[in-house]
Motif scaffolding. Sequence first.
Motif, short mmCIF file in Angstrom:
data_model
loop_
_atom_site.label_atom_id
_atom_site.label_comp_id
_atom_site.label_asym_id
_atom_site.label_seq_id
_atom_site.Cartn_x
_atom_site.Cartn_y
_atom_site.Cartn_z
N GLY A 194 -16.19 -27.01 39.53
CA GLY A 194 -16.25 -25.64 39.04
C GLY A 194 -14.91 -24.94 39.16
O GLY A 194 -14.02 -25.41 39.88
N PRO A 195 -14.74 -23.81 38.47
CA PRO A 195 -13.48 -23.07 38.53
C PRO A 195 -13.34 -22.30 39.84
O PRO A 195 -14.32 -22.04 40.53
CB PRO A 195 -13.58 -22.12 37.33
N GLY A 196 -12.11 -21.92 40.15
CA GLY A 196 -11.87 -21.10 41.33
C GLY A 196 -12.23 -19.65 41.07
O GLY A 196 -12.29 -19.19 39.93
N ALA A 197 -12.47 -18.91 42.16
CA ALA A 197 -12.83 -17.50 42.04
C ALA A 197 -12.60 -16.80 43.37
O ALA A 197 -12.55 -17.44 44.43
CB ALA A 197 -14.29 -17.36 41.60
N ILE A 198 -12.46 -15.48 43.32
CA ILE A 198 -12.31 -14.66 44.51
C ILE A 198 -13.38 -13.58 44.49
O ILE A 198 -13.52 -12.85 43.51
CB ILE A 198 -10.91 -14.01 44.58
N THR A 199 -14.15 -13.48 45.58
CA THR A 199 -15.21 -12.48 45.69
C THR A 199 -15.01 -11.69 46.97
O THR A 199 -14.78 -12.28 48.03
CB THR A 199 -16.60 -13.15 45.70
N ILE A 200 -15.12 -10.37 46.89
CA ILE A 200 -14.93 -9.50 48.05
C ILE A 200 -16.22 -8.74 48.31
O ILE A 200 -16.76 -8.08 47.42
CB ILE A 200 -13.77 -8.51 47.82
N ALA A 201 -16.72 -8.85 49.55
CA ALA A 201 -17.94 -8.16 49.95
C ALA A 201 -17.73 -7.56 51.34
O ALA A 201 -17.84 -8.26 52.34
CB ALA A 201 -19.13 -9.10 49.95
N GLY A 202 -17.39 -6.29 51.38
CA GLY A 202 -17.14 -5.63 52.66
C GLY A 202 -15.89 -6.18 53.33
O GLY A 202 -14.82 -6.25 52.74
N ALA A 203 -16.06 -6.60 54.60
CA ALA A 203 -14.93 -7.15 55.36
C ALA A 203 -14.74 -8.64 55.11
O ALA A 203 -13.82 -9.24 55.65
CB ALA A 203 -15.15 -6.90 56.85
N THR A 204 -15.61 -9.23 54.27
CA THR A 204 -15.53 -10.67 54.01
C THR A 204 -14.99 -10.93 52.62
O THR A 204 -15.46 -10.36 51.64
CB THR A 204 -16.92 -11.32 54.16
N THR A 205 -13.99 -11.81 52.55
CA THR A 205 -13.43 -12.24 51.27
C THR A 205 -13.75 -13.72 51.08
O THR A 205 -13.47 -14.53 51.96
CB THR A 205 -11.90 -12.03 51.23
N ALA A 206 -14.36 -14.07 49.96
CA ALA A 206 -14.70 -15.46 49.67
C ALA A 206 -13.79 -15.98 48.57
O ALA A 206 -13.66 -15.36 47.51
CB ALA A 206 -16.16 -15.57 49.24
N VAL A 207 -13.14 -17.11 48.84
CA VAL A 207 -12.23 -17.75 47.89
C VAL A 207 -12.78 -19.13 47.56
O VAL A 207 -12.92 -19.97 48.45
CB VAL A 207 -10.80 -17.85 48.45
N ARG A 208 -13.08 -19.35 46.30
CA ARG A 208 -13.56 -20.66 45.83
C ARG A 208 -12.38 -21.38 45.21
O ARG A 208 -11.80 -20.91 44.22
CB ARG A 208 -14.70 -20.47 44.83
N VAL A 209 -11.99 -22.54 45.78
CA VAL A 209 -10.76 -23.22 45.40
C VAL A 209 -11.10 -24.56 44.74
O VAL A 209 -11.77 -25.40 45.35
CB VAL A 209 -9.86 -23.45 46.63
N ALA A 210 -10.61 -24.74 43.51
CA ALA A 210 -10.88 -25.97 42.78
C ALA A 210 -9.76 -26.98 42.89
O ALA A 210 -9.96 -28.17 42.66
CB ALA A 210 -11.15 -25.66 41.30
#
Length: 262
Positions: free
Chosen positions: A231-247
């Motif tokens: 899958g492609p990479g993506a960056i998601t921000i939810a409050g104090a948590t940042t999620a980075v999906r790295v392909a």
Amino acid sequence: THRRQIIPVGPATSVRSDPLGLLRRAIDWTEPIPLYVHPRLATLDNLGAGFLRDLEGQPTTDLSTNDVAFHTLREYAPGDDSRFVHWKTSARIGKLMVRQFVDTRRSHLAVVLSGDVAEYHDAAEFELAVSLAGSLAARALRDGEAVSVSACGRALPSGNAQLLLDGLAGIDLTEGTGLLSQAVDMNRAVPGVSIVALVCGSSVALSETRAAAARFGENVKTLVIQATTAGPGAITIAGATTAVRVASLDEFGKQMWKVTNR
């Protein structure tokens, strides 16, 4: 080899034998030496104040050769950084003098790498996750930050980047070393961390990463890094948590630049 691993080299051996091969004598002259094949690393810029926040507490009583809180001057010793030589004082008294600083309380980065085979799509995804964890921790160490690393159920030495990468060269997937269980162990073993990077595979559910992040408290900044080969990479921000999906490892540097400069 192109694979991350530890290869025993040696021992150096001398062999003597007769022309007919009836007699043979072998002598080992050295012990086997481990050759560490490090994981591939991404090129990351200085993580900077957007991620590793320095100077966020009171100064300590510990002296340092590299900080911003000036303390005194002392005589130069071999190995001191020449950037901190105080040239005016050195010229006046006739010997090299360097600046001595007081340590400030710095951000403490904890890196947790999941080692459970059930949390990865395949072996390539795990290798990508190892490289991501190593890239982030090694960059923080080069920036002079305090770093603690737990990978596949083991606490790895993190005094410098070389020791850390040596440790990462020998880890492998192990059952029962999932993200949540390791987050619990890290929080218990290293209390008071200010930033946590949770590194795992694409098979970890969002609820699982949130539960792991919650183990460190609401005042701890959390970064979730998910390696994926599907899958492609993506960056998601939810409050104090940042999620980075790295392909891919090549795109990780750009993604981290966006995270640290948002």
